[in-house]
Design a protein around this motif. Structure first.
Motif, PDB file in Angstrom:
ATOM      1  N   ARG A 122       0.839  -1.211   0.000  1.00 20.25           N
ATOM      2  CA  ARG A 122       0.000   0.000   0.000  1.00 20.25           C
ATOM      3  C   ARG A 122       0.868   1.253   0.000  1.00 20.25           C
ATOM      4  NH1 ARG A 122      -5.362  -1.328  -1.199  1.00 20.25           N
ATOM      5  NH2 ARG A 122      -6.039  -3.088   0.056  1.00 20.25           N
ATOM      6  N   GLY A 123       2.008   1.190  -0.685  1.00 20.85           N
ATOM      7  CA  GLY A 123       2.895   2.350  -0.813  1.00 20.85           C
ATOM      8  C   GLY A 123       3.996   2.420   0.228  1.00 20.85           C
ATOM      9  N   TYR A 124       3.888   1.672   1.301  1.00 23.49           N
ATOM     10  CA  TYR A 124       4.903   1.747   2.362  1.00 23.49           C
ATOM     11  C   TYR A 124       6.040   0.751   2.104  1.00 23.49           C
ATOM     12  CZ  TYR A 124       1.427   4.392   5.002  1.00 23.49           C
ATOM     13  OH  TYR A 124       0.519   5.337   5.399  1.00 23.49           O
ATOM     14  N   PRO A 125       7.316   1.223   2.119  1.00 20.62           N
ATOM     15  CA  PRO A 125       8.442   0.306   1.901  1.00 20.62           C
ATOM     16  C   PRO A 125       8.492  -0.784   2.977  1.00 20.62           C
ATOM     17  CG  PRO A 125       9.168   2.593   1.775  1.00 20.62           C
ATOM     18  CD  PRO A 125       7.755   2.623   2.288  1.00 20.62           C
ATOM     19  N   ILE A 126       8.796  -1.990   2.541  1.00 16.71           N
ATOM     20  CA  ILE A 126       8.809  -3.139   3.450  1.00 16.71           C
ATOM     21  C   ILE A 126       9.789  -2.926   4.612  1.00 16.71           C
ATOM     22  CG2 ILE A 126      10.548  -4.487   2.130  1.00 16.71           C
ATOM     23  CD1 ILE A 126       7.418  -5.962   3.754  1.00 16.71           C
ATOM     24  N   GLU A 127      10.909  -2.248   4.334  1.00 15.72           N
ATOM     25  CA  GLU A 127      11.909  -2.038   5.402  1.00 15.72           C
ATOM     26  C   GLU A 127      11.304  -1.192   6.522  1.00 15.72           C
ATOM     27  OE1 GLU A 127      12.242  -1.331   2.209  1.00 15.72           O
ATOM     28  OE2 GLU A 127      14.202  -1.902   1.426  1.00 15.72           O
ATOM     29  N   GLN A 128      10.504  -0.169   6.136  1.00 11.81           N
ATOM     30  CA  GLN A 128       9.901   0.715   7.155  1.00 11.81           C
ATOM     31  C   GLN A 128       8.831  -0.035   7.943  1.00 11.81           C
ATOM     32  OE1 GLN A 128       8.625   4.553   5.708  1.00 11.81           O
ATOM     33  NE2 GLN A 128      10.445   4.772   4.426  1.00 11.81           N
ATOM     34  N   LEU A 129       8.062  -0.864   7.237  1.00 11.51           N
ATOM     35  CA  LEU A 129       7.031  -1.630   7.954  1.00 11.51           C
ATOM     36  C   LEU A 129       7.691  -2.594   8.931  1.00 11.51           C
ATOM     37  CD1 LEU A 129       4.580  -2.274   4.987  1.00 11.51           C
ATOM     38  CD2 LEU A 129       4.102  -0.880   7.003  1.00 11.51           C
ATOM     39  N   ALA A 130       8.772  -3.253   8.462  1.00 12.24           N
ATOM     40  CA  ALA A 130       9.452  -4.222   9.341  1.00 12.24           C
ATOM     41  C   ALA A 130      10.002  -3.526  10.576  1.00 12.24           C
ATOM     42  CB  ALA A 130      10.570  -4.924   8.575  1.00 12.24           C
ATOM     43  N   GLU A 131      10.439  -2.272  10.433  1.00  7.37           N
ATOM     44  CA  GLU A 131      11.030  -1.566  11.572  1.00  7.37           C
ATOM     45  C   GLU A 131       9.967  -1.010  12.516  1.00  7.37           C
ATOM     46  OE1 GLU A 131      13.931   1.385  10.496  1.00  7.37           O
ATOM     47  OE2 GLU A 131      14.224   1.963  12.607  1.00  7.37           O
ATOM     48  N   THR A 185       8.337 -10.610  12.381  1.00 12.16           N
ATOM     49  CA  THR A 185       8.964 -10.052  11.169  1.00 12.16           C
ATOM     50  C   THR A 185       8.882 -11.060  10.017  1.00 12.16           C
ATOM     51  OG1 THR A 185      10.450  -8.837  12.606  1.00 12.16           O
ATOM     52  CG2 THR A 185      11.023  -8.889  10.289  1.00 12.16           C
ATOM     53  N   ILE A 186       9.076 -12.339  10.325  1.00 10.18           N
ATOM     54  CA  ILE A 186       8.960 -13.357   9.261  1.00 10.18           C
ATOM     55  C   ILE A 186       7.546 -13.320   8.676  1.00 10.18           C
ATOM     56  CG2 ILE A 186       8.901 -15.857   8.808  1.00 10.18           C
ATOM     57  CD1 ILE A 186      11.316 -16.154  10.624  1.00 10.18           C
ATOM     58  N   PHE A 187       6.534 -13.274   9.536  1.00  7.44           N
ATOM     59  CA  PHE A 187       5.148 -13.197   9.035  1.00  7.44           C
ATOM     60  C   PHE A 187       4.968 -11.933   8.186  1.00  7.44           C
ATOM     61  CE2 PHE A 187       3.498 -15.731  12.958  1.00  7.44           C
ATOM     62  CZ  PHE A 187       3.567 -16.920  12.257  1.00  7.44           C
ATOM     63  N   LEU A 188       5.456 -10.807   8.720  1.00  2.00           N
ATOM     64  CA  LEU A 188       5.252  -9.516   8.033  1.00  2.00           C
ATOM     65  C   LEU A 188       5.938  -9.495   6.659  1.00  2.00           C
ATOM     66  CD1 LEU A 188       5.563  -6.048   9.760  1.00  2.00           C
ATOM     67  CD2 LEU A 188       6.660  -6.431   7.585  1.00  2.00           C
ATOM     68  N   ARG A 221      13.631  -7.892   1.442  1.00  2.00           N
ATOM     69  CA  ARG A 221      13.214  -8.671   2.619  1.00  2.00           C
ATOM     70  C   ARG A 221      14.418  -9.379   3.224  1.00  2.00           C
ATOM     71  NH1 ARG A 221       9.232 -12.415  -0.447  1.00  2.00           N
ATOM     72  NH2 ARG A 221      11.146 -12.519  -1.647  1.00  2.00           N
ATOM     73  N   ALA A 222      15.370  -9.783   2.341  1.00  2.00           N
ATOM     74  CA  ALA A 222      16.561 -10.493   2.830  1.00  2.00           C
ATOM     75  C   ALA A 222      17.414  -9.576   3.698  1.00  2.00           C
ATOM     76  CB  ALA A 222      17.369 -11.019   1.652  1.00  2.00           C
ATOM     77  N   LYS A 223      17.481  -8.282   3.309  1.00  2.00           N
ATOM     78  CA  LYS A 223      18.276  -7.322   4.099  1.00  2.00           C
ATOM     79  C   LYS A 223      17.748  -7.254   5.526  1.00  2.00           C
ATOM     80  CE  LYS A 223      20.524  -3.824   1.377  1.00  2.00           C
ATOM     81  NZ  LYS A 223      20.550  -2.412   1.023  1.00  2.00           N
ATOM     82  N   VAL A 224      16.402  -7.183   5.646  1.00  2.00           N
ATOM     83  CA  VAL A 224      15.788  -7.113   6.981  1.00  2.00           C
ATOM     84  C   VAL A 224      16.050  -8.423   7.732  1.00  2.00           C
ATOM     85  CG1 VAL A 224      13.598  -6.918   8.236  1.00  2.00           C
ATOM     86  CG2 VAL A 224      13.951  -5.576   6.139  1.00  2.00           C
TER      87      VAL A 224
END
Ligand code: CMC
Length: 426
Positions: A71-80, A223-226, A316-319
């Motif tokens: 929904r526009g939000y980068p995965i890295e920001q959501l994970a954090e 985080t794995i689920f997310l 996703r791998a970076k996170v």
């Protein structure tokens, strides 16, 4: 209406066919070929590599740039900053929840986590040796038998109830798949725990003892689920949409997504990583396996490396790499032989010219496989965990399709069989 046009001329058809070209909010343009059937031709695209099968506002991937947006939000920001459950809300509803909406949503999910007692009987019918994905596929499909009252896919409130139920019950069912396999009693969900804490509780507690789960492991699980929550029109999500396009009920659609995910080319990769590490077995054999991976005449590939879409890196791998370090340190197992092999393999592959030139970076499955193994989750359950994480994506896509205009999915074919012939006379 679209300004851009594409023109197509086909030998044997004495006219130029003009096709509209659409621009998404970002990403490549899309040529609308729907009118071709009226001209008596079809497009040919096995594997749908060049075909957009729907409009969607949920997830965007730019593989070249290593971008994944929910929904526009980068995965890295959501994970954090986010949690799996908040991300579920985002995927389903399009916006992040307010505090009040979040509390309502969490409460709604919490009160759907238990499954009907009859479901316990379903598990009892499976052999102890059953693959967890076989059980999950069966019981999720069977959920529709319990909810006749909320199966009208044309009603938004029925769709939301089904979405909440399936998101809430998947961790419970996933843990039941594990408990059945090891012969331990099923653990009931606890309403005072977060979704991921609850999942680890249902996995690792018994009626005799409930070990405290460390916040690092809860965060890793969440985080794995997310990170797996959605990945736009992949094989399992497309399967859910195709099943949904027939009007099939949501539980049947999710069961079809689980079935598609089960394949080793889709959800089975993190399991394959662990099998490979086991097979390598010793650091002294890593070089031999690197040579095998580079050898064109050898079908062996380094599992957990490379990606069909992400050609520079998998965001996703970076996170997951960071989470992996935290989990191994917390558990004090960085020097476990299996994890040392993983680390060495990662280092060699990141420095080796073959892997660099072909852009074969470790993908999310490389690290998630290692983390799950470190947490004590058996490899046969890895794809079940993936399915639990992917459930909000599946149900959000199903809901998006059911709330818009859609057609029953019906691909065409390039027929290469016999033309009409007579049944031989007897
Ligand atoms: N090990 C060694 N060589 C590889 C690997 C690998 N893991 N992956 C690709 N290559 C080579 C391949 O042999 C080919 O070489 P050449 O150009 O000389 O013919 C080149 O790299 C390109 O390979 P490809 O098969 O055309 O690339 P692809 O984009 O079609 O494949 C892939 C992507 C993921 C199927 C592949 O990289 C692979 O099999 N990786 C191992 C399995 C794995 O980890 N899968 C999980 C992916 S993440 C899942 C998810 O996001 O849901």
């Amino acid at each position: 209406m679209s300004e851009k046009k594409a023109q197509l001329t086909i030998d044997g058809i004495d006219k130029t066919i003009v096709l509209p070209v659409y621009e998404g909010s970002t990403g490549p343009d899309v040529v609308d070929v729907r009118s071709l059937v009226g001209e008596g031709v079809f497009t040919y695209d096995p594997g749908f590599v060049s075909t957009a099968a729907c409009d969607s506002e949920i997830t965007y991937i730019d593989g070249g740039a290593g971008i994944l947006l929910y929904r526009g939000y980068p995965i890295e920001q959501l994970a954090e900053h986010s949690t799996f459950l908040e991300t579920c809300y985002l995927l389903l509803n399009g916006e992040l929840p307010t505090e009040e909406e979040n509390a309502d949503f969490e409460n709604g999910i919490r009160y759907h986590t238990m499954v009907d007692e009859q479901i316990h009987q379903f598990f009892k019918g499976f052999p102890r040796t059953a693959h967890p994905m076989a059980m999950l596929c069966g019981v999720v499909g069977a959920l529709s038998a319990f909810y006749h009252d909320t199966l009208d896919a044309d009603l938004p409130e029925h769709r939301m109830t089904a979405a909440h139920r399936v998101i809430a019950k998947m961790p419970t069912l996933a843990a039941m798949c594990y408990k059945h396999g090891v012969g331990q009693p099923f653990m009931y969900p606890q309403n005072d725990m977060t979704l991921s804490e609850n999942f680890l509780h249902m996995m690792f507690s018994t009626p005799c003892e409930a070990p405290k789960v460390s916040p690092t492991l809860v965060k890793a699980m969440d985080t794995i689920f997310l990170l797996h929550a959605d990945h736009e029109q992949n094989a399992s999500t497309s399967t859910v949409r195709l099943a949904g396009s027939t009007g099939a009920n949501p539980y049947a659609c999710i069961a079809s997504g689980i079935a598609a995910l089960w394949g080793p080319a889709h959800g089975g990769a993190n399991e394959a990583v662990l099998e490979m590490l086991d097979e390598i077995g010793d650091e002294s054999r890593i070089e031999e396996y690197i040579l095998k991976a580079k050898d064109k005449s050898d079908p062996f590939r380094l599992m957990g490396f490379g990606h069909r879409v992400y050609k520079n890196f998998d965001p996703r791998a970076k996170v997951m790499r960071g989470i992996c370090d935290e989990v191994l340190a917390e558990l004090g197992i960085e020097n476990d032989p299996l994890f040392r092999i993983a680390r060495k393999l990662e280092k060699i592959a990141l420095e080796d010219e073959y892997f660099i030139s072909k852009k074969l970076y470790p993908n999310v499955d490389f690290y998630s496989g290692i983390v799950l193994k470190a947490m004590g989750i058996p490899t046969s359950l890895f794809t079940v965990i993936f399915a639990t994480g992917r459930t909000p994506g599946w149900i959000a896509h199903w809901n998006e399709m059911m709330s818009s205009e859609y057609k029953i999915g019906r691909p065409r074919q390039l027929y290469k069989g016999y033309t009409a012939r007579d049944y031989p006379a007897k």
